[in-house]
Design a protein around this motif. Structure first.
Motif, PDB file in Angstrom:
ATOM      1  N   TYR A   1      41.067  99.759  33.035  1.00  0.00           N
ATOM      2  CA  TYR A   1      41.339 100.906  31.864  1.00  0.00           C
ATOM      3  C   TYR A   1      40.295 101.654  31.163  1.00  0.00           C
ATOM      4  O   TYR A   1      40.199 102.065  30.188  1.00  0.00           O
TER       5      TYR A   1
ATOM      6  N   GLU B   1      39.809 105.180  30.900  1.00  0.00           N
ATOM      7  CA  GLU B   1      41.197 105.432  29.650  1.00  0.00           C
ATOM      8  C   GLU B   1      40.538 105.796  28.294  1.00  0.00           C
ATOM      9  O   GLU B   1      40.926 105.473  27.430  1.00  0.00           O
TER      10      GLU B   1
ATOM     11  N   ALA C   1      39.552 107.973  24.876  1.00  0.00           N
ATOM     12  CA  ALA C   1      40.278 108.079  23.417  1.00  0.00           C
ATOM     13  C   ALA C   1      39.726 107.333  22.310  1.00  0.00           C
ATOM     14  O   ALA C   1      39.547 108.055  21.459  1.00  0.00           O
TER      15      ALA C   1
ATOM     16  N   ASP D   1      38.933 110.375  19.668  1.00  0.00           N
ATOM     17  CA  ASP D   1      39.285 110.002  18.647  1.00  0.00           C
ATOM     18  C   ASP D   1      38.392 110.260  17.874  1.00  0.00           C
ATOM     19  O   ASP D   1      38.870 110.441  15.772  1.00  0.00           O
TER      20      ASP D   1
ATOM     21  N   PHE E   1      46.648  98.034  24.569  1.00  0.00           N
ATOM     22  CA  PHE E   1      47.363  99.697  24.608  1.00  0.00           C
ATOM     23  C   PHE E   1      48.639  99.181  24.062  1.00  0.00           C
ATOM     24  O   PHE E   1      49.551  98.629  23.857  1.00  0.00           O
TER      25      PHE E   1
ATOM     26  N   ARG F   1      52.803 104.306  21.635  1.00  0.00           N
ATOM     27  CA  ARG F   1      52.305 105.721  21.399  1.00  0.00           C
ATOM     28  C   ARG F   1      52.039 105.669  22.732  1.00  0.00           C
ATOM     29  O   ARG F   1      51.301 107.129  22.191  1.00  0.00           O
ATOM     30  N   ASN F   2      52.068 104.977  23.509  1.00  0.00           N
ATOM     31  CA  ASN F   2      51.599 105.422  25.237  1.00  0.00           C
ATOM     32  C   ASN F   2      50.168 105.879  25.428  1.00  0.00           C
ATOM     33  O   ASN F   2      49.782 107.134  25.553  1.00  0.00           O
ATOM     34  N   ARG F   3      48.879 104.907  24.239  1.00  0.00           N
ATOM     35  CA  ARG F   3      48.008 105.457  24.116  1.00  0.00           C
ATOM     36  C   ARG F   3      46.714 104.155  23.851  1.00  0.00           C
ATOM     37  O   ARG F   3      47.485 103.154  23.462  1.00  0.00           O
ATOM     38  N   TRP F   4      45.580 103.917  23.803  1.00  0.00           N
ATOM     39  CA  TRP F   4      45.354 103.389  23.381  1.00  0.00           C
ATOM     40  C   TRP F   4      44.208 103.027  22.585  1.00  0.00           C
ATOM     41  O   TRP F   4      43.834 104.133  21.809  1.00  0.00           O
TER      42      TRP F   4
END
Length: 220
Positions: A2, A5, A9, A13, A107, A111-114
């Motif tokens: 991960y 990923e 993110a 952000d 995770f 929201r399907n995100r880190w």
């Protein structure tokens, strides 16, 4: 794995926050990004596997008991991936300012995100020197309720104990970095070493010189 990923993110952000003038949080995320892209990854299992390690007597610690000083990290930056309950999570250990920093990412399946942490913790260099590191802008943190702050600190402390236990297994060589673990698995299966394109090219050039230039070939 991960690591990238999480790094993506964090980086994406930071961009709108910088444009909105929230420079403290934006710079905090850029700092985390710089550490993540350099970190070596370790896959440490789930909470059920790590809990017995955390409960050992004496419990795993970041400090050398005799000197009351920090144990050095095996790497400058390390990302330890694990599963907390039914959620994927990861802890970023970094050596910084004579101490050791720890930030924990989770995770969010909805929201399907880190999600990046609002706070991290700095340990050391002395055993008594432990303090919070603000990732979210301090005014945002101060606006949170006391219960929310306490819950955030407790969650970090619970997961940090699991990660410290995993770190001891890394020091013992029980948990290997991802690339070393994968290499050992490949060698165990009898996989042949990978031949790079450059090595094939060198071999072809050597054979060509031995044979001499063929008729109609162009000199480069």
């Amino acid at each position: 794995m991960y690591r990238m990923e999480i790094a993506r993110a964090v980086f994406y952000d930071s961009l709108p926050l910088a444009r909105q003038g929230q420079l403290f949080t934006a710079n905090s995320l850029k700092y985390l990004y710089s550490r993540l892209v350099k970190a070596r990854t370790y896959v440490c299992g789930d909470e059920k596997n790590l809990l017995p390690l955390r409960l050992k007597d004496p419990p795993p610690t970041l400090f050398l008991k005799e000197e009351k000083a920090l144990k050095p990290l095996p790497e400058r930056d390390m990302l330890l991936e694990f599963t907390a309950g039914d959620k994927n999570a990861a802890g970023l250990f970094s050596t910084a300012h004579g101490g050791l920093e720890l930030f924990i990412f989770r995770f969010d399946t909805e929201r399907n995100r880190w999600m990046w942490p609002f706070i991290g913790m700095c340990y050391g260099p002395e055993e008594s020197a432990i303090h919070q590191i603000a990732v979210l802008e301090p005014r945002g943190l101060s606006a949170m309720s006391t219960n929310a702050k306490n819950a955030m600190v407790q969650e970090h402390a619970r997961d940090a104990a699991l990660l410290i236990a995993a770190l001891e297994e890394i020091r013992k060589g029980v948990i290997l970095p991802v690339e070393e673990r994968d290499n050992e698995s490949a060698l165990g299966k009898g996989t042949k070493p990978t031949i790079s394109p450059s090595s094939l090219a060198r071999k072809a050039r050597t054979q060509h010189k031995r044979r001499g230039q063929s008729k109609g070939a162009r000199r480069l």
